[in-house]
Motif scaffolding. Structure first.
Motif, PDB file in Angstrom:
ATOM      1  N   ILE A 245      77.466  97.570  14.309  1.00  0.00           N
ATOM      2  CA  ILE A 245      78.547  98.107  13.477  1.00  0.00           C
ATOM      3  C   ILE A 245      78.056  98.386  12.058  1.00  0.00           C
ATOM      4  O   ILE A 245      78.353  99.440  11.481  1.00  0.00           O
ATOM      5  N   THR A 246      77.295  97.460  11.484  1.00  0.00           N
ATOM      6  CA  THR A 246      76.811  97.675  10.117  1.00  0.00           C
ATOM      7  C   THR A 246      75.795  98.806  10.062  1.00  0.00           C
ATOM      8  O   THR A 246      75.749  99.571   9.096  1.00  0.00           O
ATOM      9  N   ARG A 247      74.979  98.934  11.093  1.00  0.00           N
ATOM     10  CA  ARG A 247      74.056 100.064  11.146  1.00  0.00           C
ATOM     11  C   ARG A 247      74.840 101.382  11.137  1.00  0.00           C
ATOM     12  O   ARG A 247      74.459 102.351  10.477  1.00  0.00           O
TER      13      ARG A 247
ATOM     14  N   VAL B 101      68.584 101.633   0.119  1.00  0.00           N
ATOM     15  CA  VAL B 101      67.829 100.593   0.820  1.00  0.00           C
ATOM     16  C   VAL B 101      68.335  99.210   0.463  1.00  0.00           C
ATOM     17  O   VAL B 101      68.215  98.266   1.266  1.00  0.00           O
ATOM     18  N   TYR B 102      68.923  99.052  -0.723  1.00  0.00           N
ATOM     19  CA  TYR B 102      69.442  97.748  -1.116  1.00  0.00           C
ATOM     20  C   TYR B 102      70.666  97.389  -0.281  1.00  0.00           C
ATOM     21  O   TYR B 102      70.850  96.235   0.113  1.00  0.00           O
TER      22      TYR B 102
ATOM     23  N   ALA C  86      73.005  94.391   4.060  1.00  0.00           N
ATOM     24  CA  ALA C  86      73.781  94.394   5.301  1.00  0.00           C
ATOM     25  C   ALA C  86      73.246  93.397   6.315  1.00  0.00           C
ATOM     26  O   ALA C  86      74.001  92.875   7.149  1.00  0.00           O
ATOM     27  N   GLU C  87      71.941  93.098   6.247  1.00  0.00           N
ATOM     28  CA  GLU C  87      71.367  92.123   7.172  1.00  0.00           C
ATOM     29  C   GLU C  87      72.004  90.747   6.998  1.00  0.00           C
ATOM     30  O   GLU C  87      72.012  89.936   7.931  1.00  0.00           O
TER      31      GLU C  87
ATOM     32  N   VAL D 210      78.520  96.940   0.661  1.00  0.00           N
ATOM     33  CA  VAL D 210      78.579  96.833   2.123  1.00  0.00           C
ATOM     34  C   VAL D 210      79.914  96.217   2.555  1.00  0.00           C
ATOM     35  O   VAL D 210      80.544  96.684   3.513  1.00  0.00           O
ATOM     36  N   LEU D 211      80.351  95.188   1.851  1.00  0.00           N
ATOM     37  CA  LEU D 211      81.609  94.530   2.211  1.00  0.00           C
ATOM     38  C   LEU D 211      82.804  95.464   2.008  1.00  0.00           C
ATOM     39  O   LEU D 211      83.774  95.418   2.771  1.00  0.00           O
TER      40      LEU D 211
END
Length: 361
Positions: free
Chosen positions: A127-129, A138-139, A144-145, A252-253
């Motif tokens: 999902i995050t991908r 890239v950050y 996201a990892e 990301v959140l």
């Protein structure tokens, strides 16, 4: 787990997006689970296990009768296949990875997890991908990892650094040389230096090149807060870190909440909560949840425990009408914290379950 996705593909693992942008499971996606060491046959596998694995690789959606599972001689293999089939059937019944994920963590709090955490992490990773498929940041990719891989937090030269726990533990044990490294360690032979780099603009191309290869989780993320200097006459100079991992994680959140809940929010790192009208908070992990609850209730907290707080965040709804009426327009404070061993295990589902929404999603 390594992931390969052609440039420009709409989603990882050959997953298909529906009209909402959510991911439909495919046979190719299910094969990823069958190829994991937990399910892949070994030299000791019985003929029934070999036949079952081959049949599911050919058709991951195939019906497996109870007798087919009972024919497996190894009890661990029976359990592994039982868990996989439970996961597969639930995922297919839900229709999308997102619907399945939400079903695991209902807002009522009455959910019951009956699949391995690894499967949940693999779903969250897909999902995050997908969320960042069109992102060139890239950050954010590295931040996201943190939503599906545990991190070790350390402080070096004033920097707060986040590194992949499994990678760091493996490197510390073997020097990155696998079984050979373990042999050298047992023999007390010199070990090679561990090559973990802090993600920066200079090495960003290396991060992208290594992202889908073995050992790809070898970049540290700088989670150091902005620095504020008090000046004369009551002025405060705030120095913003241009490439802040905390800012990337907040981004990301934001995408995570929007994708699942359809609610626009802004999230920004915060150094402290200075709010006499503090009304709502969400811990992004178990440790932070407990700490924020204690602080909210006015309980005394030991300084050593407070020092394990990595960051606070402030979340604001773009439209206060999407919040519960009793807290509409109020900020939501978030916390991120490592445990006593320096491990941070972020639980992104907490944002989906505990935000004060006007109505259930």
């Amino acid at each position: 787990m390594q992931i390969s996705r052609p440039a420009g593909a709409p989603a990882p693992f050959k997953l298909q997006r529906n009209e909402r942008g959510w991911l439909r499971p495919t046979d190719d996606y299910l094969r990823l689970f069958l190829l994991r060491p937990e399910l892949a046959p070994v030299s000791e596998s019985c003929p029934a296990e070999l036949a079952l694995h081959a049949a599911l690789l050919a058709n991951p959606s195939a019906v497996v009768p109870a007798a087919g599972l009972q024919a497996l001689q190894d009890a661990d293999a029976r359990e592994s296949y039982t868990l996989f089939l439970r996961f597969r059937d639930g995922l297919q019944a839900a229709g999308t990875l997102e619907a399945y994920y939400l079903g695991l963590f209902p807002r009522s709090g009455e959910g019951r997890i009956n699949i391995p955490p690894l499967f949940i992490d693999m779903v969250a990773e897909a999902i995050t991908r997908n969320l960042l498929a069109d992102s060139g940041d890239v950050y954010e990719m590295r931040a996201a990892e943190m939503l599906f891989r545990s991190q070790r937090i350390s402080t070096q030269d004033g920097q707060v650094l986040s590194g992949d726990r499994d990678t760091l533990d493996m490197l510390n044990e073997t020097g990155g040389l696998g079984d050979i490294g373990r042999f050298l360690a047992e023999a007390k032979a010199p070990m090679p230096d561990i090559n973990m780099r802090v993600l920066s603009d200079d090495n960003a191309p290396d991060f992208l090149a290594a992202r889908d290869k073995p050992g790809q989780h070898s970049f540290l993320l700088d989670l150091t807060h902005e620095v504020s200097n008090d000046l004369s006459h009551g002025l405060v100079l705030t120095m913003i870190r241009a490439r802040s991992g905390l800012k990337a994680l907040a981004g990301v959140l934001q995408k995570w909440v929007q994708h699942f809940l359809g609610v626009a929010v802004s999230i920004r790192p915060l150094q402290k909560i200075d709010d006499a009208a503090w009304r709502w908070h969400v811990g992004l992990d178990a440790e932070a949840s407990a700490l924020l609850n204690d602080l909210y209730e006015g309980r005394e907290v030991e300084p050593a425990r407070l020092q394990r707080l990595v960051s606070l965040f402030r979340l604001d709804f773009a439209d206060p009408l999407e919040m519960r009426a009793d807290v509409a327009g109020k900020p939501v404070y978030l916390g991120l914290m490592m445990n006593a061993e320096g491990v941070l295990r972020l639980k992104p589902q907490n944002l989906l379950v505990n935000l004060p929404l006007r109505q259930a999603v």
